[in-house]
Design an enzyme around this catalytic site. Sequence first.
Site, PDB file in Angstrom:
ATOM      1  N   ARG A  13      67.156  28.049  52.403  1.00 49.55           N
ATOM      2  CA  ARG A  13      66.927  27.062  51.406  1.00 49.55           C
ATOM      3  C   ARG A  13      68.343  26.989  50.164  1.00 49.55           C
ATOM      4  O   ARG A  13      68.738  26.014  50.098  1.00 49.55           O
ATOM      5  CB  ARG A  13      66.338  28.393  50.343  1.00 49.55           C
ATOM      6  CG  ARG A  13      64.784  27.711  50.707  1.00 49.55           C
ATOM      7  CD  ARG A  13      63.351  29.168  50.197  1.00 49.55           C
ATOM      8  NE  ARG A  13      63.450  28.051  48.645  1.00 49.55           N
ATOM      9  CZ  ARG A  13      62.927  28.090  48.530  1.00 49.55           C
ATOM     10  NH1 ARG A  13      61.545  27.564  49.106  1.00 49.55           N
ATOM     11  NH2 ARG A  13      61.997  26.867  46.984  1.00 49.55           N
ATOM     12  N   PHE A  22      66.006  23.963  54.222  1.00 47.43           N
ATOM     13  CA  PHE A  22      65.110  24.048  54.732  1.00 47.43           C
ATOM     14  C   PHE A  22      63.864  24.442  54.183  1.00 47.43           C
ATOM     15  O   PHE A  22      64.120  25.199  53.215  1.00 47.43           O
ATOM     16  CB  PHE A  22      65.295  25.636  56.037  1.00 47.43           C
ATOM     17  CG  PHE A  22      65.725  24.920  57.180  1.00 47.43           C
ATOM     18  CD1 PHE A  22      64.861  24.617  58.062  1.00 47.43           C
ATOM     19  CD2 PHE A  22      66.930  25.561  57.147  1.00 47.43           C
ATOM     20  CE1 PHE A  22      65.462  24.265  59.756  1.00 47.43           C
ATOM     21  CE2 PHE A  22      67.948  25.700  58.212  1.00 47.43           C
ATOM     22  CZ  PHE A  22      67.318  24.507  59.564  1.00 47.43           C
ATOM     23  N   PRO A  23      62.653  23.837  54.057  1.00 48.93           N
ATOM     24  CA  PRO A  23      60.819  23.989  53.269  1.00 48.93           C
ATOM     25  C   PRO A  23      61.014  25.273  53.556  1.00 48.93           C
ATOM     26  O   PRO A  23      59.148  25.420  53.851  1.00 48.93           O
ATOM     27  CB  PRO A  23      60.570  22.482  53.178  1.00 48.93           C
ATOM     28  CG  PRO A  23      61.540  22.292  55.447  1.00 48.93           C
ATOM     29  CD  PRO A  23      62.215  23.035  55.507  1.00 48.93           C
ATOM     30  N   LYS A  24      61.516  26.383  53.437  1.00 51.20           N
ATOM     31  CA  LYS A  24      60.636  27.916  53.592  1.00 51.20           C
ATOM     32  C   LYS A  24      60.358  28.873  52.906  1.00 51.20           C
ATOM     33  O   LYS A  24      60.840  28.491  51.519  1.00 51.20           O
ATOM     34  CB  LYS A  24      61.917  28.570  54.332  1.00 51.20           C
ATOM     35  CG  LYS A  24      62.605  28.032  55.765  1.00 51.20           C
ATOM     36  CD  LYS A  24      63.753  29.110  56.464  1.00 51.20           C
ATOM     37  CE  LYS A  24      63.682  28.501  57.658  1.00 51.20           C
ATOM     38  NZ  LYS A  24      64.904  29.289  58.319  1.00 51.20           N
ATOM     39  N   LYS A  25      58.828  29.269  53.045  1.00 53.61           N
ATOM     40  CA  LYS A  25      58.022  29.829  52.248  1.00 53.61           C
ATOM     41  C   LYS A  25      57.691  30.825  52.385  1.00 53.61           C
ATOM     42  O   LYS A  25      57.677  31.508  53.959  1.00 53.61           O
ATOM     43  CB  LYS A  25      56.856  28.867  51.559  1.00 53.61           C
ATOM     44  CG  LYS A  25      56.894  28.131  50.995  1.00 53.61           C
ATOM     45  CD  LYS A  25      55.675  26.660  50.543  1.00 53.61           C
ATOM     46  CE  LYS A  25      55.454  27.965  49.142  1.00 53.61           C
ATOM     47  NZ  LYS A  25      53.960  26.953  48.783  1.00 53.61           N
TER      48      LYS A  25
END
Length: 245
Positions: free
Chosen positions: A109, A114-117
Site C-alpha cells: 500500500r 496495491f489495494p491490499k487488505k
Amino acid sequence: MDRATLRESAFAMPPTSPAFPPGPYRFVDRQYFIIRYRTDPEALRRVVPEPLEIVEPVVNYEFIRMPDSTGFGDYTESGQVIPVRYQGRTGSYTHQMFLNDHPPIAAGREIWGFPKKLAQPTLTVETDTLVGTLNYGSVRIATGTMGYKHRSLDLAAEAEGLRSPNFLLKVIPHVDGSPRVCELVRFHLEDVTVKGAWTGPASLHLFSHALAPVAELPVLEVLSAKHLVADLTLGLGTIVIDYLA
C-alpha cells in the site's frame, strides 16, 4: 532526531521500526493459480480508472502462494486482476487483493499502491486437485479448483506474460482526510524465471461480502486456468498520471 537524520533514515512507518525492509523484493518458488473468467462489462467499467482501456469483459482471479519472499516471509494472497490496455500496449490492473501477512500489506500500500487488505487465503493440492480458497474472517468469499498439472504450457510465453506492465491506483489521504496522493502507478516484474506451467479443467465460485466485494465482478463463464511456479523480483513503480495535478 534531527531533520537531516530523519530525512536520511525514514522510509516507512513506523520510522524507528518500519513494518518492512527496503527492497529489492525477490520471490522464490512463487506459485500462481489464475482462473480467467468472463464477467459483466458494465461492472468492469465502474472499477477500471481512466485512461486504462478494457480489452474484453474478462477478469483473472488469482491465488498466489509465496513461500520465500525477501523481507515479507511466507504468505498467501488472493484477488482480482483485470486485463487492460494503455497507449496501445496490453497489461493488467490490480483491482483488489487479500492476504495474510502484515509487512507486504503495508509495503504494497505504501510503496506501490496495491489495494491490499487482511484476510485468509490458501493455495493447496488436495489429492488430484489444485484448490484455492479465500475467507474474510470466518466467511468464505472465493473457491477455485483446477485439475492438477493436466497439460503443460509454454514456459517462455508464460514468462513474457508475467513481464507485461501492471497498473495500480495509489490513494493516500492527507491528515485532514482529503486526498494527498491519487496516482496511476505502473510497475513490472523483473528477472522472471518460470519453472513450471500447467493447465487443466477449472471452476470458480465467488460469494457476496460487504467488505470484500469480489462477487461484484460476477463469474459468467470460466474460460481457462493455469498454475505457474516462478522466481521473480517485484520492481519498483513509476507514476503514469497524477490525478491531483
